[in-house]
Design a protein around this motif. Structure first.
Motif, PDB file in Angstrom:
ATOM      1  N   ILE A 125     -32.660-110.028  -9.024  1.00  0.00           N
ATOM      2  CA  ILE A 125     -33.733-109.015  -9.967  1.00  0.00           C
ATOM      3  C   ILE A 125     -34.868-108.679  -8.984  1.00  0.00           C
ATOM      4  CG2 ILE A 125     -35.148-108.604 -11.860  1.00  0.00           C
ATOM      5  CD1 ILE A 125     -33.537-111.023 -12.878  1.00  0.00           C
ATOM      6  N   ALA A 185     -23.768-111.954  -9.075  1.00  0.00           N
ATOM      7  CA  ALA A 185     -25.216-111.735  -9.788  1.00  0.00           C
ATOM      8  C   ALA A 185     -25.739-112.987 -10.019  1.00  0.00           C
ATOM      9  CB  ALA A 185     -25.009-110.596 -10.812  1.00  0.00           C
ATOM     10  N   THR A 215     -24.772-102.221 -14.544  1.00  0.00           N
ATOM     11  CA  THR A 215     -24.318-103.847 -14.614  1.00  0.00           C
ATOM     12  C   THR A 215     -24.549-104.660 -15.760  1.00  0.00           C
ATOM     13  OG1 THR A 215     -26.500-104.814 -13.617  1.00  0.00           O
ATOM     14  CG2 THR A 215     -24.532-103.777 -12.060  1.00  0.00           C
ATOM     15  N   GLU A 262     -29.600-103.288 -14.921  1.00  0.00           N
ATOM     16  CA  GLU A 262     -29.138-104.600 -15.360  1.00  0.00           C
ATOM     17  C   GLU A 262     -29.274-104.728 -16.893  1.00  0.00           C
ATOM     18  OE1 GLU A 262     -30.308-109.245 -15.254  1.00  0.00           O
ATOM     19  OE2 GLU A 262     -31.731-107.940 -14.091  1.00  0.00           O
ATOM     20  N   TYR A 263     -28.224-104.822 -17.488  1.00  0.00           N
ATOM     21  CA  TYR A 263     -28.040-105.053 -18.926  1.00  0.00           C
ATOM     22  C   TYR A 263     -27.444-106.349 -19.241  1.00  0.00           C
ATOM     23  CZ  TYR A 263     -28.593 -99.827 -19.321  1.00  0.00           C
ATOM     24  OH  TYR A 263     -29.024 -98.594 -19.294  1.00  0.00           O
ATOM     25  N   HIS A 264     -27.529-106.666 -20.612  1.00  0.00           N
ATOM     26  CA  HIS A 264     -26.602-107.878 -21.121  1.00  0.00           C
ATOM     27  C   HIS A 264     -25.588-107.533 -22.239  1.00  0.00           C
ATOM     28  CE1 HIS A 264     -29.581-109.884 -18.393  1.00  0.00           C
ATOM     29  NE2 HIS A 264     -28.783-110.913 -18.190  1.00  0.00           N
ATOM     30  N   LEU A 301     -26.798-110.202  -5.966  1.00  0.00           N
ATOM     31  CA  LEU A 301     -27.577-109.380  -6.429  1.00  0.00           C
ATOM     32  C   LEU A 301     -28.662-110.142  -7.147  1.00  0.00           C
ATOM     33  CD1 LEU A 301     -24.689-107.912  -6.439  1.00  0.00           C
ATOM     34  CD2 LEU A 301     -25.894-106.177  -8.022  1.00  0.00           C
ATOM     35  N   ARG A 350     -31.777-105.318  -8.572  1.00  0.00           N
ATOM     36  CA  ARG A 350     -31.534-104.501  -9.676  1.00  0.00           C
ATOM     37  C   ARG A 350     -32.651-104.116 -10.830  1.00  0.00           C
ATOM     38  NH1 ARG A 350     -27.011-107.844 -12.878  1.00  0.00           N
ATOM     39  NH2 ARG A 350     -28.145-109.660 -12.461  1.00  0.00           N
ATOM     40  N   ASP A 403     -34.107-104.244 -14.181  1.00  0.00           N
ATOM     41  CA  ASP A 403     -34.043-104.943 -15.397  1.00  0.00           C
ATOM     42  C   ASP A 403     -34.136-103.821 -16.593  1.00  0.00           C
ATOM     43  OD1 ASP A 403     -33.872-106.806 -17.328  1.00  0.00           O
ATOM     44  OD2 ASP A 403     -35.885-107.516 -17.118  1.00  0.00           O
ATOM     45  N   GLY A 435     -31.769-114.532 -11.751  1.00  0.00           N
ATOM     46  CA  GLY A 435     -32.239-114.141 -10.578  1.00  0.00           C
ATOM     47  C   GLY A 435     -32.259-115.063  -9.604  1.00  0.00           C
ATOM     48  N   HIS A 466     -20.640-114.289 -11.819  1.00  0.00           N
ATOM     49  CA  HIS A 466     -22.047-115.028 -12.587  1.00  0.00           C
ATOM     50  C   HIS A 466     -21.954-116.278 -12.573  1.00  0.00           C
ATOM     51  CE1 HIS A 466     -25.730-113.570 -14.227  1.00  0.00           C
ATOM     52  NE2 HIS A 466     -25.592-113.944 -15.163  1.00  0.00           N
ATOM     53  N   ASP A 505     -24.570-108.412 -17.379  1.00  0.00           N
ATOM     54  CA  ASP A 505     -24.330-109.883 -17.082  1.00  0.00           C
ATOM     55  C   ASP A 505     -23.641-110.564 -18.561  1.00  0.00           C
ATOM     56  OD1 ASP A 505     -25.556-109.217 -14.676  1.00  0.00           O
ATOM     57  OD2 ASP A 505     -27.056-110.592 -14.920  1.00  0.00           O
TER      58      ASP A 505
END
Length: 273
Positions: free
Chosen positions: A232, A200, A95, A37-39, A230, A249, A251, A204, A162, A97
């Motif tokens: 966290i 997602a 992924t 999980e990224y942003h 999905l 996921r 993090d 979370g 999302h 977000d």
């Protein structure tokens, strides 16, 4: 003496069971799915919980490439499940977000360069707008990808849900969640976007407590065609996925060291004990 040996073997057996539950150490490589999980990606070296520097993510991509990891979309995981086929030996789902603009300007070219795939979970009611939700790590200068950009990235980036405006489902009623899903699907239809029905949870958040309300929540997701939810959790998932609305996921934070990243990819978390 024999009783002591039995006790020691029992302790060892229990210890190995716990390790397997926590880190999936004794499953075949083709049974493991790591969902990272990224942003956001920065180009000025800035890093925090949701923003990783471009230099660092390049280093991480190099690690994945050099160690023969295969990146897949959620739709490909779904297809392999339906066909009852095996995963590649080292499967990772990348992924991202929210749908930040830097996913277009920085991530997309990197995916092309490494021939990687990623999934962007979009705040569907805020396409092409500035970030307008509260959060410690977001600000009004952060922008989101627009429709044209979303259409351009389709060769390497799959889109997912999302929420409509970045609401935490844990704080909404079932009626409010249903309205949110309706709005998401109206936008998808209006903008003619190709969005795979994986969701997602923002922050979370979802109905975590087992019981009637959780079942109603999962039934609602099913009603609107959501195939996967999905959360966290910082765990490696086992294929085929069983708890389809509680997929975990890992993090990946901008402040993680490369050592932290390697541990997370292998074990699901950086603290083993």
């Amino acid at each position: 003496m024999i009783y002591l040996i039995i006790i020691l073997f029992s302790i060892l057996f229990i210890f190995l069971i716990v390790l397997n539950i926590q880190f999936k150490l004794f499953y075949f490589p083709s049974k493991k799915i790591r969902i990272l999980e990224y942003h956001s990606i920065s180009i000025n070296g800035f890093e925090d919980q949701i923003t990783i520097s471009k230099e660092k993510i390049i280093e991480q991509f190099e690690y994945l490439k050099n160690n023969n990891y295969t990146t897949l979309w959620m739709s490909e995981i779904d297809e392999l499940t339906n066909k009852k086929q095996d995963l590649p030996a080292k499967t990772v789902v990348l992924t991202f977000d929210d749908g930040f603009l830097d996913n277009y300007t920085e991530l997309y070219p990197l995916l092309q360069q490494y021939n990687f795939k990623a999934v962007c979970f979009m705040v569907l009611g805020r396409i092409g707008q500035d970030v307008d939700w509260n959060g410690k790590y977001v600000n009004e200068n952060m922008k989101l990808m627009n429709k044209q950009q979303l259409l351009e990235i389709g060769s390497h980036i799959e889109l997912g849900y999302h929420t409509f405006k970045h609401d935490n489902y844990a704080n909404l009623t079932l009626d409010e969640i249903e309205k949110d899903l309706q709005l998401c699907q109206e936008i998808i239809k209006k903008e003619e976007l190709n969005v795979f029905p994986a969701l997602a949870y923002t922050f979370g958040g979802y109905y975590r407590k087992k019981g009637v309300n959780q079942k109603l929540f999962f039934d609602l997701l099913k009603k609107y065609g959501i195939k996967y939810g999905l959360r966290i959790g910082n765990r490696v998932n086992i294929f085929p996925l069983k708890n389809i609305y509680e997929i975990q996921r890992i993090d990946i934070r901008g402040t993680d060291s490369m050592k932290d990243f390697k541990k997370k990819v292998i074990f699901g978390r950086k603290k083993i004990f």
